[in-house]
Design a protein around this motif. Structure first.
Motif, PDB file in Angstrom:
ATOM      1  N   MET A   1       0.840  -1.282   0.086  1.00  0.00           N
ATOM      2  CA  MET A   1       0.034   0.045   0.050  1.00  0.00           C
ATOM      3  C   MET A   1       1.025   1.390  -0.024  1.00  0.00           C
ATOM      4  SD  MET A   1      -1.232   0.404   4.066  1.00  0.00           S
ATOM      5  CE  MET A   1      -1.680   2.110   3.812  1.00  0.00           C
ATOM      6  N   LYS A   2       0.256   2.414  -0.372  1.00  0.00           N
ATOM      7  CA  LYS A   2       1.177   3.753  -0.212  1.00  0.00           C
ATOM      8  C   LYS A   2       0.666   4.273   0.632  1.00  0.00           C
ATOM      9  CE  LYS A   2       2.397   7.636  -2.975  1.00  0.00           C
ATOM     10  NZ  LYS A   2       1.556   8.894  -3.340  1.00  0.00           N
ATOM     11  N   ILE A   3       1.910   4.561   1.697  1.00  0.00           N
ATOM     12  CA  ILE A   3       1.823   5.074   2.810  1.00  0.00           C
ATOM     13  C   ILE A   3       2.388   6.307   2.890  1.00  0.00           C
ATOM     14  CG2 ILE A   3       3.022   3.123   4.129  1.00  0.00           C
ATOM     15  CD1 ILE A   3       1.762   4.125   6.485  1.00  0.00           C
ATOM     16  N   ALA A   4       2.157   7.601   3.452  1.00  0.00           N
ATOM     17  CA  ALA A   4       2.865   8.865   3.201  1.00  0.00           C
ATOM     18  C   ALA A   4       3.373   8.770   1.603  1.00  0.00           C
ATOM     19  CB  ALA A   4       3.717   9.151   4.049  1.00  0.00           C
ATOM     20  N   SER A   5       4.525   9.006   1.451  1.00  0.00           N
ATOM     21  CA  SER A   5       5.167   9.160   0.263  1.00  0.00           C
ATOM     22  C   SER A   5       5.537   7.604  -0.353  1.00  0.00           C
ATOM     23  CB  SER A   5       6.354   9.968   0.055  1.00  0.00           C
ATOM     24  OG  SER A   5       6.999   9.689   1.249  1.00  0.00           O
ATOM     25  N   LYS A   6       5.375   6.550   0.400  1.00  0.00           N
ATOM     26  CA  LYS A   6       6.368   5.585   0.297  1.00  0.00           C
ATOM     27  C   LYS A   6       5.144   4.135  -0.204  1.00  0.00           C
ATOM     28  CE  LYS A   6      10.489   5.620   2.895  1.00  0.00           C
ATOM     29  NZ  LYS A   6      10.878   5.290   4.067  1.00  0.00           N
ATOM     30  N   GLU A   7       5.593   3.296  -0.867  1.00  0.00           N
ATOM     31  CA  GLU A   7       4.780   1.938  -1.177  1.00  0.00           C
ATOM     32  C   GLU A   7       5.551   1.173  -0.329  1.00  0.00           C
ATOM     33  OE1 GLU A   7       2.063   0.387  -2.884  1.00  0.00           O
ATOM     34  OE2 GLU A   7       2.574   2.222  -3.754  1.00  0.00           O
ATOM     35  N   ILE A   8       4.854   0.647   0.618  1.00  0.00           N
ATOM     36  CA  ILE A   8       5.323  -0.594   1.491  1.00  0.00           C
ATOM     37  C   ILE A   8       4.374  -1.592   1.605  1.00  0.00           C
ATOM     38  CG2 ILE A   8       6.000  -0.862   3.851  1.00  0.00           C
ATOM     39  CD1 ILE A   8       6.667   2.058   4.439  1.00  0.00           C
ATOM     40  N   ASP A   9       4.845  -2.826   1.303  1.00  0.00           N
ATOM     41  CA  ASP A   9       4.080  -3.817   1.377  1.00  0.00           C
ATOM     42  C   ASP A   9       3.965  -4.469   2.919  1.00  0.00           C
ATOM     43  OD1 ASP A   9       2.967  -6.182   0.695  1.00  0.00           O
ATOM     44  OD2 ASP A   9       4.688  -7.401   0.549  1.00  0.00           O
ATOM     45  N   PHE A  10       2.702  -4.291   3.300  1.00  0.00           N
ATOM     46  CA  PHE A  10       2.317  -4.501   4.559  1.00  0.00           C
ATOM     47  C   PHE A  10       3.032  -3.779   5.745  1.00  0.00           C
ATOM     48  CE2 PHE A  10       0.932  -6.950   8.318  1.00  0.00           C
ATOM     49  CZ  PHE A  10      -0.443  -7.156   8.092  1.00  0.00           C
ATOM     50  N   PRO A  11       2.978  -2.464   5.838  1.00  0.00           N
ATOM     51  CA  PRO A  11       3.442  -1.594   6.804  1.00  0.00           C
ATOM     52  C   PRO A  11       3.289  -1.964   8.188  1.00  0.00           C
ATOM     53  CG  PRO A  11       1.862  -0.291   5.794  1.00  0.00           C
ATOM     54  CD  PRO A  11       2.168  -1.647   4.935  1.00  0.00           C
ATOM     55  N   PHE A  12       4.070  -1.955   9.179  1.00  0.00           N
ATOM     56  CA  PHE A  12       3.886  -2.236  10.615  1.00  0.00           C
ATOM     57  C   PHE A  12       3.784  -0.700  11.122  1.00  0.00           C
ATOM     58  CE2 PHE A  12       4.218  -6.659  11.905  1.00  0.00           C
ATOM     59  CZ  PHE A  12       4.395  -7.093  10.678  1.00  0.00           C
ATOM     60  N   VAL A  13       2.889  -0.190  11.899  1.00  0.00           N
ATOM     61  CA  VAL A  13       2.504   1.122  12.417  1.00  0.00           C
ATOM     62  C   VAL A  13       2.570   1.053  13.641  1.00  0.00           C
ATOM     63  CG1 VAL A  13       1.277   3.152  12.061  1.00  0.00           C
ATOM     64  CG2 VAL A  13       1.434   1.739  10.006  1.00  0.00           C
ATOM     65  N   LEU A  14       3.256   2.028  14.442  1.00  0.00           N
ATOM     66  CA  LEU A  14       3.235   2.304  15.984  1.00  0.00           C
ATOM     67  C   LEU A  14       1.976   3.185  16.191  1.00  0.00           C
ATOM     68  CD1 LEU A  14       4.024   2.035  18.994  1.00  0.00           C
ATOM     69  CD2 LEU A  14       5.343   4.160  18.424  1.00  0.00           C
ATOM     70  N   ALA A  15       1.119   2.523  16.858  1.00  0.00           N
ATOM     71  CA  ALA A  15      -0.212   3.142  17.252  1.00  0.00           C
ATOM     72  C   ALA A  15      -0.194   4.790  17.669  1.00  0.00           C
ATOM     73  CB  ALA A  15      -1.074   2.384  17.793  1.00  0.00           C
ATOM     74  N   PRO A  16      -0.990   5.750  17.649  1.00  0.00           N
ATOM     75  CA  PRO A  16      -1.125   6.774  18.369  1.00  0.00           C
ATOM     76  C   PRO A  16      -1.545   6.515  19.940  1.00  0.00           C
ATOM     77  CG  PRO A  16      -2.946   6.737  16.911  1.00  0.00           C
ATOM     78  CD  PRO A  16      -2.220   5.554  16.642  1.00  0.00           C
ATOM     79  N   MET A  17      -0.677   6.851  20.872  1.00  0.00           N
ATOM     80  CA  MET A  17      -1.330   6.665  22.176  1.00  0.00           C
ATOM     81  C   MET A  17      -1.096   7.801  22.867  1.00  0.00           C
ATOM     82  SD  MET A  17      -0.478   2.631  22.889  1.00  0.00           S
ATOM     83  CE  MET A  17       1.298   2.546  21.956  1.00  0.00           C
ATOM     84  N   ALA A  18      -2.047   8.515  23.244  1.00  0.00           N
ATOM     85  CA  ALA A  18      -1.886   9.687  24.372  1.00  0.00           C
ATOM     86  C   ALA A  18      -1.197   9.448  25.355  1.00  0.00           C
ATOM     87  CB  ALA A  18      -3.231  10.271  24.411  1.00  0.00           C
ATOM     88  N   GLY A  19      -0.081  10.464  25.867  1.00  0.00           N
ATOM     89  CA  GLY A  19       0.587  10.103  26.959  1.00  0.00           C
ATOM     90  C   GLY A  19       1.609   8.979  26.937  1.00  0.00           C
ATOM     91  N   VAL A  20       1.844   8.292  25.532  1.00  0.00           N
ATOM     92  CA  VAL A  20       2.670   7.259  25.566  1.00  0.00           C
ATOM     93  C   VAL A  20       3.792   7.474  24.445  1.00  0.00           C
ATOM     94  CG1 VAL A  20       2.857   4.910  25.237  1.00  0.00           C
ATOM     95  CG2 VAL A  20       0.888   5.636  26.546  1.00  0.00           C
ATOM     96  N   THR A  21       3.053   7.875  23.215  1.00  0.00           N
ATOM     97  CA  THR A  21       3.774   7.928  22.037  1.00  0.00           C
ATOM     98  C   THR A  21       4.773   9.140  21.776  1.00  0.00           C
ATOM     99  OG1 THR A  21       1.885   8.182  20.797  1.00  0.00           O
ATOM    100  CG2 THR A  21       2.791   5.935  20.721  1.00  0.00           C
ATOM    101  N   ASP A  22       5.741   9.170  23.059  1.00  0.00           N
ATOM    102  CA  ASP A  22       6.696  10.363  22.971  1.00  0.00           C
ATOM    103  C   ASP A  22       7.532  10.142  22.061  1.00  0.00           C
ATOM    104  OD1 ASP A  22       8.993   9.097  24.333  1.00  0.00           O
ATOM    105  OD2 ASP A  22       7.382   8.616  25.678  1.00  0.00           O
ATOM    106  N   VAL A  23       8.451  11.274  21.891  1.00  0.00           N
ATOM    107  CA  VAL A  23       9.327  11.281  20.603  1.00  0.00           C
ATOM    108  C   VAL A  23      10.371  10.151  20.849  1.00  0.00           C
ATOM    109  CG1 VAL A  23      10.690  13.208  21.966  1.00  0.00           C
ATOM    110  CG2 VAL A  23      10.983  12.526  19.603  1.00  0.00           C
ATOM    111  N   GLY A  24      10.934   9.640  22.162  1.00  0.00           N
ATOM    112  CA  GLY A  24      11.710   8.706  22.398  1.00  0.00           C
ATOM    113  C   GLY A  24      11.049   7.253  22.133  1.00  0.00           C
ATOM    114  N   PHE A  25       9.863   7.253  22.482  1.00  0.00           N
ATOM    115  CA  PHE A  25       9.267   5.651  22.281  1.00  0.00           C
ATOM    116  C   PHE A  25       9.239   5.807  20.882  1.00  0.00           C
ATOM    117  CE2 PHE A  25       6.040   2.739  22.399  1.00  0.00           C
ATOM    118  CZ  PHE A  25       6.525   1.799  23.225  1.00  0.00           C
TER     119      PHE A  25
END
Ligand code: FMN
Length: 329
Positions: A1-25
């Motif tokens: 699939m196309k995700i942002a500018s890239k074609e990636i076969d079955f991307p793995f995405v880190l979910a948005p998590m309020a209070g968790v997905t900080d820049v370090g994580f």
């Protein structure tokens, strides 16, 4: 699939998590193979009126491969402004939150409440699409007042969403029970745009069940807590430059991530935050992450309790180092 500018076969995405997905994580999850990472949900109105808090939540690192900013709100004009906000310029695409079940969000007609108001949801999607050349996706649930996920998904497609992410639980279900993979398969079968499946992927077995729905990619949230290396485990990859974590031995003979690498990951996560945030604030903030990292470690109740109450970052690291069985360099 196309995700942002890239074609990636079955991307793995880190979910948005309020209070968790900080820049370090987001950074360490990317290191271990997350193809895309999503910020905590960002209020479109707040970033327009008082951008300071948003500025912290939108920090990024070079490590992140595809950076997705998740925005929420109920006013099309503020969402439209958000995708043009200079704070979000460095992001590769935008995701609109139409699935948040939190009562204060629902009360404002935002998040999953938009699943009860298809005309407004549609207006928001087209307003964002018209305001940017970048991709815009929508994340939603099975439903709020009714289980109208299929009608809602079709509306997203018709309104111009580039893809959707579907967490197959109703608002009432919160995070309980099981995500409904049949519902995910139904949405995938009926849509022309790509569908990312979300909910309960924590290991190979659940990943295979999710793949069997036919989705184009997977998003992982809770399965990554204290375990950002889940992306490496699930993608069965071990081709990483340990220099980034300051350790050479990332995997053992059985291809399992070593405790040395796990502890180095904790240190890296913390180091990134320490470089950017106030130490006092961080002492409180980071506790939950440290407890997640410590979740499966052999520790007495007293030591776990010490970690839960410790307000000195170096001491907390020391506790974890001992629990991981890692010797001083
Ligand atoms: C602590 C926490 C915070 C979350 N914050 C958000 C958020 O800001 N935006 C969003 O769309 N979903 C949010 N979610 C939902 C997750 O993105 C995901 O949809 C949900 O956890 C199901 O996936 P999982 O089973 O892989 O965890 C949050 C979930 C958790 C546990």
């Amino acid at each position: 699939m196309k995700i942002a500018s890239k074609e990636i076969d079955f991307p793995f995405v880190l979910a948005p998590m309020a209070g968790v997905t900080d820049v370090g994580f987001r950074c360490v999850a990317s290191f271990f193979g997350a193809d895309a990472t999503v910020t905590e949900m960002l209020s479109a109105r707040a970033m327009s009126v008082n951008p300071t808090k948003t500025a912290y939540m939108t920090l990024t690192t070079e490590q992140e491969k595809l950076k997705i900013a998740q925005i929420f709100g109920h006013e099309p004009e503020f969402l439209q402004k958000a995708v043009q906000n200079p704070l979000l310029e460095k992001f590769d695409m935008f995701d609109i939150n139409m699935g948040c079940p939190a009562p204060k969000i629902i009360k404002n007609g935002e998040g999953a409440a938009l699943m009860d108001n298809l005309p407004l949801a549609s207006k928001i999607i087209s307003a964002c699409k018209n305001a940017t050349t970048k991709q815009v996706s929508v994340k939603f649930r099975k439903g709020h007042k009714t289980e109208n996920f299929l009608e809602f998904a079709r509306m997203c497609e018709e309104s111009g969403a580039d893809f959707v992410t579907f967490h197959a639980r109703t608002v009432a279900e919160g995070y309980s029970g099981k995500a409904d993979y049949d519902a995910i398969a139904t949405v995938k079968a009926k849509l022309d745009i790509a569908v990312i499946g979300n909910g309960d992927v924590v290991d190979e077995k659940s990943l295979n069940l999710m793949r069997a729905t036919g989705v184009d990619g997977v998003m992982i949230g809770r399965g990554s807590l204290g375990r950002p290396w889940i992306f490496a485990e699930l993608q069965k990859s071990n081709n990483f430059d340990g220099a980034f974590l300051g350790t050479s031995k990332l995997f053992d003979e059985q291809n399992k991530i070593t405790n040395l690498a796990k502890f180095a990951t904790v240190k890296k996560h913390l180091e990134i935050l320490r470089e950017r945030f106030d130490e006092k604030w961080l002492e409180n903030y980071i506790r939950k992450h440290l407890l997640w990292y410590a979740k499966d470690l052999p520790m007495t109740a007293a030591i776990r309790n010490k970690l839960a109450t410790c307000d000195n970052l170096d001491e907390s690291l020391q506790i974890l180092q001992e629990a991981f069985g890692v010797e001083n360099e």
